[in-house]
Structures are given as structure tokens and as C-alpha cells.
Design a protein around this motif. Structure first.
Motif, short mmCIF file in Angstrom:
data_model
loop_
_atom_site.label_atom_id
_atom_site.label_comp_id
_atom_site.label_asym_id
_atom_site.label_seq_id
_atom_site.Cartn_x
_atom_site.Cartn_y
_atom_site.Cartn_z
N ASN A 77 0.75 -1.32 -0.13
CA ASN A 77 -0.07 -0.06 0.08
C ASN A 77 0.84 1.41 -0.02
OD1 ASN A 77 -2.70 1.15 0.18
ND2 ASN A 77 -1.89 2.06 2.14
N ARG A 78 1.89 1.02 0.48
CA ARG A 78 2.93 2.29 0.59
C ARG A 78 3.85 2.43 -0.63
NH1 ARG A 78 8.48 2.34 1.85
NH2 ARG A 78 8.31 0.10 2.52
N THR A 79 4.30 1.22 -1.43
CA THR A 79 5.09 1.22 -2.33
C THR A 79 4.53 1.06 -3.74
OG1 THR A 79 5.58 -1.17 -2.35
CG2 THR A 79 6.92 0.12 -1.10
N GLY A 80 3.15 0.53 -3.75
CA GLY A 80 2.54 0.36 -5.18
C GLY A 80 2.74 -0.79 -5.87
N ARG A 81 3.50 -1.96 -5.08
CA ARG A 81 4.02 -3.17 -5.76
C ARG A 81 3.74 -4.20 -4.79
NH1 ARG A 81 9.95 -3.72 -8.13
NH2 ARG A 81 10.27 -4.36 -5.87
N MET A 82 3.20 -5.31 -5.31
CA MET A 82 2.90 -6.33 -4.33
C MET A 82 4.03 -7.00 -3.77
SD MET A 82 -0.06 -9.44 -5.29
CE MET A 82 -1.19 -8.00 -5.77
N PHE A 83 4.02 -7.53 -2.59
CA PHE A 83 5.08 -7.94 -1.88
C PHE A 83 6.39 -7.27 -1.94
CE2 PHE A 83 2.64 -11.93 -2.58
CZ PHE A 83 2.34 -12.38 -1.13
N THR A 84 6.30 -5.83 -1.64
CA THR A 84 7.29 -4.93 -1.53
C THR A 84 7.32 -3.93 -0.63
OG1 THR A 84 7.35 -4.98 -4.07
CG2 THR A 84 8.38 -3.16 -3.29
N GLY A 85 8.47 -3.96 0.23
CA GLY A 85 8.65 -2.71 1.13
C GLY A 85 8.27 -3.43 2.46
N ASP A 86 8.38 -4.60 2.77
CA ASP A 86 8.25 -5.06 4.01
C ASP A 86 8.96 -6.40 4.03
OD1 ASP A 86 6.45 -7.20 2.76
OD2 ASP A 86 4.77 -6.30 3.61
N ARG A 87 9.15 -7.09 5.27
CA ARG A 87 9.86 -8.35 5.62
C ARG A 87 9.09 -9.55 4.80
NH1 ARG A 87 14.57 -10.40 4.95
NH2 ARG A 87 14.80 -12.26 6.37
N SER A 88 7.94 -9.27 4.59
CA SER A 88 7.19 -10.77 3.84
C SER A 88 7.86 -10.78 2.45
CB SER A 88 5.83 -10.72 4.04
OG SER A 88 5.23 -10.75 5.31
N GLY A 89 7.52 -9.52 1.76
CA GLY A 89 8.22 -9.54 0.51
C GLY A 89 9.62 -9.96 0.29
N ASP A 90 10.60 -9.45 1.27
CA ASP A 90 11.95 -9.79 1.23
C ASP A 90 12.23 -11.30 1.39
OD1 ASP A 90 12.97 -7.39 0.70
OD2 ASP A 90 13.50 -6.86 2.87
N ILE A 91 11.26 -11.86 2.26
CA ILE A 91 11.55 -13.31 2.56
C ILE A 91 11.23 -14.22 1.06
CG2 ILE A 91 10.45 -15.39 3.89
CD1 ILE A 91 10.42 -13.52 6.23
N LEU A 92 9.94 -13.52 0.61
CA LEU A 92 9.47 -14.17 -0.53
C LEU A 92 10.69 -14.07 -1.75
CD1 LEU A 92 7.41 -16.00 -2.26
CD2 LEU A 92 6.26 -13.60 -2.61
N VAL A 93 11.17 -13.05 -1.93
CA VAL A 93 11.91 -12.73 -3.01
C VAL A 93 13.24 -13.29 -2.89
CG1 VAL A 93 13.01 -10.84 -4.44
CG2 VAL A 93 10.59 -10.77 -3.75
N GLU A 94 13.56 -13.46 -1.64
CA GLU A 94 14.71 -14.03 -1.52
C GLU A 94 14.86 -15.46 -1.97
OE1 GLU A 94 18.14 -14.42 2.25
OE2 GLU A 94 15.97 -13.71 2.80
N ALA A 95 13.59 -16.25 -1.44
CA ALA A 95 13.54 -17.61 -1.90
C ALA A 95 13.54 -17.83 -3.52
CB ALA A 95 12.31 -18.20 -1.23
N LEU A 96 12.79 -16.78 -4.07
CA LEU A 96 12.81 -16.93 -5.56
C LEU A 96 14.05 -16.57 -6.23
CD1 LEU A 96 9.39 -14.80 -6.31
CD2 LEU A 96 10.01 -17.24 -6.36
N HIS A 97 14.78 -15.54 -5.66
CA HIS A 97 16.26 -15.42 -6.07
C HIS A 97 17.16 -16.68 -5.79
CE1 HIS A 97 20.35 -13.73 -5.65
NE2 HIS A 97 20.04 -13.00 -6.57
N ALA A 98 16.94 -17.24 -4.74
CA ALA A 98 17.69 -18.60 -4.47
C ALA A 98 17.63 -19.75 -5.40
CB ALA A 98 17.74 -19.06 -3.17
N LEU A 99 16.14 -19.71 -6.12
CA LEU A 99 15.76 -20.52 -7.00
C LEU A 99 15.96 -20.10 -8.71
CD1 LEU A 99 12.56 -21.56 -5.22
CD2 LEU A 99 14.39 -23.23 -5.58
N GLY A 100 16.75 -19.08 -8.83
CA GLY A 100 16.66 -18.31 -9.98
C GLY A 100 15.56 -17.82 -10.73
N LEU A 101 14.64 -17.57 -9.86
CA LEU A 101 13.15 -16.98 -10.56
C LEU A 101 13.09 -15.53 -10.27
CD1 LEU A 101 10.80 -19.85 -9.09
CD2 LEU A 101 11.99 -19.66 -11.34
N ALA A 102 14.33 -14.83 -9.56
CA ALA A 102 14.39 -13.34 -9.42
C ALA A 102 15.74 -12.91 -9.66
CB ALA A 102 13.81 -12.96 -8.13
#
Length: 243
Positions: A77-102
Motif C-alpha cells: 500500500n506504500r510502495t505500489g507493488r505487491m510483496f514490496t517494502g516489508d519483510r514478507s516481501g523480502d523473504i519471498l523474493v529471497e527464496a525466488l532469487h535462490a531458485l533463479g526465479l528473481a
């Protein structure tokens, strides 16, 4: 126009996302997201909040769809992008990055350069709700956006990861309304690691749905959901999606 009319008329995901951003169909959610954007959290006092509905994020031809619950008040709601700007988003994107998906392990701002590879984020409710709890009526009012998103992604999507019981319960009525896949009766119950195979209703490919605990701090801080558990579910779904 109501979401049912706006969403059905969208010829592609780009138009769907733009139309969604102007939705004001749920008075309680409109009032809350805008109040949060005015009051702000002290640590973000100098920032301009998005304070509007949050569209999906990721390529239109994604093969894997990750379904959440709703945007966070001081995250999406602050950043305008889903799963962005909070710890939940970082955890999810970190997992995607580890899998080569981000392309990077963090998701901090809409202009931070994040790119998802074969993956798209979405949610059954696109506005931040008070206490992270949309009402059943708000969920149902928002459903046409997800239905049309599923219809438009039909040519490419092969698997989904659903984060949490709310998203799981909201997803199956949307799948049924899209008419692309058969929904079993009774509908399968949510569970971490649950996998459901949906056969095609239109002669196309089937769809594998994987359940996963939500990446909320309540789950990740307590160890109910560990980074390895998250990677295991996403990795299995990505493999089925051909990523």
C-alpha cells in the motif's frame, strides 16, 4: 463500472492492471488504504504512499503464479507493488532469487529493478484491509479481477503456489468462474505442502496447485515457515511449471 464489468472488458493484463488501480468498489477498504497513506508510519513519514489497489506483478506469460492474501498497509500500500517494502516481501523474493526465479534477493521499492523470471504475484484482494482481514463481501467483490487474470494467463500458467488459507479458499471460486480447469468437489482443504492437480476444462493443459504457509512475520519469526520450507514448495511448483 463495477469490477465485474471492468475486469471482463480488459483485453490483456496491462489493461487489467491499469483498470484495477482505479477501483473504488469497497468503501471500507478505500477509506482504510487512504487513511494509512495520510497518517503513515513514522519511519516512512517523508514518503508518498501509493494508497490505491495493487495490481499483480510479473510477466504476462508467467508459468508460475504466486497467490497471496492482500497488500500490507505499509508494504504494498506504500510502495505500489505487491510483496514490496516489508519483510514478507523480502523473504519471498529471497527464496525466488535462490531458485533463479528473481534477479535480486530483495523487494524494497517499485523502482528497485526487481524482475521475476517466469513468475507473477497476485492476490484475491487488491487493497490493504484493516488488521489484514478482508471481509467475505470484499473478497467476493474483488474476485472478478482474479478471474480475468486467470483467463488471460491461461495460455502460459501451469502451476500456482498459494500462501495461506485465505488465499487458498478464495482461489477455487475464482478458478471455477474462469472455467479453464475443473475444481474438485468437495474443494480440497488447505495445508502446507498440499498439492492438488486440476484437469483442464477447455482442452488445454492442467494446473498444479501447491499450498504453503503465508510469508507473514507471524509464521516466519516463529519458525512455522522456514526459508527452506518456502524454497521447497516454490521449487516443486516451479519444476512442474517448467521453470
Amino acid at each position: 463500472m463495477q469490477p465485474s464489468e471492468q475486469a471482463a472488458a480488459a483485453p490483456n493484463l496491462g489493461v487489467l492492471d491499469r483498470e484495477l488501480c482505479d477501483c473504488r468498489a469497497c468503501p471500507r477498504l478505500v477509506a482504510w488504504r487512504e487513511e494509512v497513506g495520510r497518517v503513515k508510519r513514522k519511519s516512512f513519514a517523508d514518503e508518498t504512499y501509493w494508497a490505491r489497489p495493487i495490481p499483480g506483478f510479473g510477466p504476462a506469460d508467467a508459468r508460475l503464479l504466486i497467490v497471496g492474501l492482500a497488500p500490507a498497509a505499509h508494504g504494498g500500500n506504500r510502495t505500489g507493488r505487491m510483496f514490496t517494502g516489508d519483510r514478507s516481501g523480502d523473504i519471498l523474493v529471497e527464496a525466488l532469487h535462490a531458485l533463479g526465479l528473481a534477479n535480486q534477493p530483495t523487494s524494497v521499492a517499485a523502482d528497485d529493478g526487481l524482475e521475476l523470471r517466469g513468475v507473477r504475484f497476485t492476490a484475491p484482494v487488491h487493497c490493504a484491509p484493516p488488521d489484514n482481514k478482508p471481509t467475505p463481501g470484499e473478497r467476493d467483490t474483488c474476485r472478478p479481477w482474479l478471474v480475468r487474470e486467470l483467463e488471460l494467463m491461461r495460455p502460459s500458467v501451469r502451476a500456482m503456489v498459494v500462501l495461506g488459507a485465505f488465499g487458498w479458499q478464495a482461489l477455487f471460486p475464482a478458478i471455477a468462474a474462469a472455467g479453464c480447469w475443473h475444481v474438485p468437489k468437495p474443494r480440497p482443504a488447505f495445508g502446507h505442502g498440499t498439492r492438488v492437480e486440476l484437469g483442464a476444462a477447455d482442452g488445454g493443459a492442467g494446473l498444479a496447485i501447491h499450498g504453503c504457509y503465508h510469508v507473514s512475520q507471524q509464521n516466519t519469526f516463529t519458525g512455522r515457515l522456514t526459508p527452506q520450507m518456502l524454497r521447497d514448495v516454490i521449487g516443486a511448483a516451479a519444476s512442474e511449471a517448467g521453470l
